[in-house]
Design an enzyme around this catalytic site. Structure first.
Site, mmCIF file in Angstrom:
data_model
loop_
_atom_site.group_PDB
_atom_site.id
_atom_site.type_symbol
_atom_site.label_atom_id
_atom_site.label_comp_id
_atom_site.label_asym_id
_atom_site.label_seq_id
_atom_site.Cartn_x
_atom_site.Cartn_y
_atom_site.Cartn_z
ATOM 1 N N ASP A 32 0.810 -1.222 0.000
ATOM 2 C CA ASP A 32 0.000 0.000 0.000
ATOM 3 C C ASP A 32 0.843 1.272 0.000
ATOM 4 O O ASP A 32 2.064 1.228 0.204
ATOM 5 C CB ASP A 32 -0.964 -0.009 1.200
ATOM 6 C CG ASP A 32 -0.314 -0.527 2.493
ATOM 7 O OD1 ASP A 32 0.931 -0.578 2.564
ATOM 8 O OD2 ASP A 32 -1.052 -0.867 3.430
ATOM 9 N N ASP A 68 -7.280 -2.779 14.582
ATOM 10 C CA ASP A 68 -8.694 -3.041 14.251
ATOM 11 C C ASP A 68 -8.848 -4.256 13.331
ATOM 12 O O ASP A 68 -9.905 -4.486 12.754
ATOM 13 C CB ASP A 68 -9.329 -1.797 13.614
ATOM 14 C CG ASP A 68 -8.661 -1.382 12.294
ATOM 15 O OD1 ASP A 68 -7.728 -2.095 11.835
ATOM 16 O OD2 ASP A 68 -9.061 -0.358 11.711
ATOM 17 N N HIS A 88 -7.157 -4.875 10.494
ATOM 18 C CA HIS A 88 -6.980 -4.688 9.048
ATOM 19 C C HIS A 88 -5.698 -5.348 8.538
ATOM 20 O O HIS A 88 -4.739 -5.513 9.283
ATOM 21 C CB HIS A 88 -7.017 -3.197 8.655
ATOM 22 C CG HIS A 88 -5.852 -2.371 9.099
ATOM 23 N ND1 HIS A 88 -5.986 -1.145 9.701
ATOM 24 C CD2 HIS A 88 -4.504 -2.565 9.015
ATOM 25 C CE1 HIS A 88 -4.791 -0.632 9.947
ATOM 26 N NE2 HIS A 88 -3.875 -1.472 9.551
ATOM 27 N N GLU A 145 -9.786 -1.779 5.787
ATOM 28 C CA GLU A 145 -10.386 -1.484 7.088
ATOM 29 C C GLU A 145 -11.639 -2.332 7.321
ATOM 30 O O GLU A 145 -12.202 -2.890 6.365
ATOM 31 C CB GLU A 145 -10.749 0.007 7.142
ATOM 32 C CG GLU A 145 -9.566 0.944 6.951
ATOM 33 C CD GLU A 145 -8.660 1.049 8.182
ATOM 34 O OE1 GLU A 145 -8.542 0.074 8.954
ATOM 35 O OE2 GLU A 145 -8.057 2.120 8.375
HETATM 36 C C1 F6R Z 1 1.558 -1.622 6.121
HETATM 37 C C2 F6R Z 1 0.225 -2.167 6.258
HETATM 38 C C3 F6R Z 1 -0.541 -2.129 7.534
HETATM 39 C C4 F6R Z 1 0.273 -2.465 8.776
HETATM 40 C C5 F6R Z 1 -0.577 -2.383 10.033
HETATM 41 C C6 F6R Z 1 0.248 -2.580 11.291
HETATM 42 O O1 F6R Z 1 2.053 -1.761 4.804
HETATM 43 O O2 F6R Z 1 -0.265 -2.630 5.298
HETATM 44 O O3 F6R Z 1 -1.628 -3.009 7.439
HETATM 45 O O4 F6R Z 1 0.811 -3.744 8.633
HETATM 46 O O5 F6R Z 1 -1.229 -1.148 10.097
HETATM 47 O O6 F6R Z 1 1.130 -1.504 11.440
HETATM 48 P P1 F6R Z 1 2.290 -1.563 12.530
HETATM 49 O O7 F6R Z 1 3.228 -2.628 12.113
HETATM 50 O O8 F6R Z 1 2.957 -0.205 12.466
HETATM 51 O O9 F6R Z 1 1.642 -1.837 13.842
#
Ligand code: F6R
Length: 259
Positions: free
Chosen positions: A67, A136, A138, A143
């Protein structure tokens, strides 16, 4: 789903990195799907260490990231392209032209996403997809409320993700966080041949519980991994703390990994 439960995130990151190293040793042309965020950083450090020790080479590896924020150029220090260059690509011998991150500045974002899907397909699909999980539930920026068969497209961040990610932006301000992103879809992610998910810390415990022991639902998009036949979830003790069957999972995965 195989749930690997380690004492620490360092231990889990090493095991996950070893799995990637072994796959690239076996197939030097491995196609990787990569994630940003704080979670995979220790694993990327281990991967770079293996390159430095000449155990493996990424010369022929190609990668596609999950992303990117809409509106951030790759030179912005909070863009995911910048993150990947700093945390992994500059530390291994991958060719930068073989690395792909969605262009958050694309004039036609939907076209950019369709092109990305096409590129992945043409490359033969993702062999190993690295994932983190949001508090959450995701995966990528999918989301709660996103279809489990969604494809790569423009998505809208929830207030809880904006709050979680604000820590990394200017003065930790939520108003600095873009509200939209380009993201691989849940359906796209689940097409990867193998999935390596990392989840660490107690603020991921509810999300891990929902992903593993909740029903498959668009309200926890990570739960889509329940239907994948080669998904490995690397946890530390904190993130696994709410799992009802954690002792069983730990024993089963340790046995499979020969630990
Ligand atoms: C990042 C991504 C997100 C993260 C998630 C956890 O490319 O796709 O889904 O993996 O938000 O983020 P952290 O690792 O910072 O807790």
């Amino acid at each position: 789903m195989e749930i690997v439960i380690c004492k620490t995130k360092e231990e889990a990151s090493k095991l996950a990195a070893d799995m990637i190293t072994a796959a690239v040793q076996k197939n030097p042309k491995t196609i990787l799907g990569l994630a940003t965020g704080s979670t995979p950083v220790p694993m990327y450090t281990e991967m770079a260490k293996a390159v430095k020790e000449k155990k493996v080479s990424y010369k022929f590896v190609k990668s596609w990231n999950l992303d990117e924020y809409v509106g951030l150029p790759g030179t912005h220090d909070q863009s995911y392209r910048y993150f990947m260059n700093k945390n992994l690509f500059e530390k291994i011998d991958i060719k930068i032209s073989n690395t792909h991150v969605l262009n958050g500045m694309a004039k036609d974002p939907e076209k950019e996403c369709a092109k990305y899907e096409e590129q992945i397909k043409k490359a033969g699909g993702i062999d190993i997809q690295v994932l983190g999980i949001g508090s959450d539930g995701h995966i990528a920026f999918n989301e709660p409320g996103t279809s489990l068969s969604s494809r790569t497209g423009v998505v809208y961040l929830t207030p809880s993700t904006i709050k979680d990610n604000a820590r990394l932006f200017f003065k930790g301000k939520e108003s600095e966080v873009p509200t939209r992103a380009l993201s691989m879809g849940v359906g796209t992610i689940c097409e990867a041949k193998k999935i390596i998910m990392l989840a660490f810390g107690k603020n991921k415990a509810d999300a891990v519980k929902g992903m593993v022991e909740g029903g498959m639902s668009q309200f926890c998009t990570a739960s889509a991994l329940q239907a994948h036949n080669d998904a490995w979830i690397f946890c530390d003790e904190e993130s696994a703390s709410k799992l009802k069957l954690r002792d069983y999972y730990a024993w089963r995965s340790a046995t499979k990994l020969g630990l």
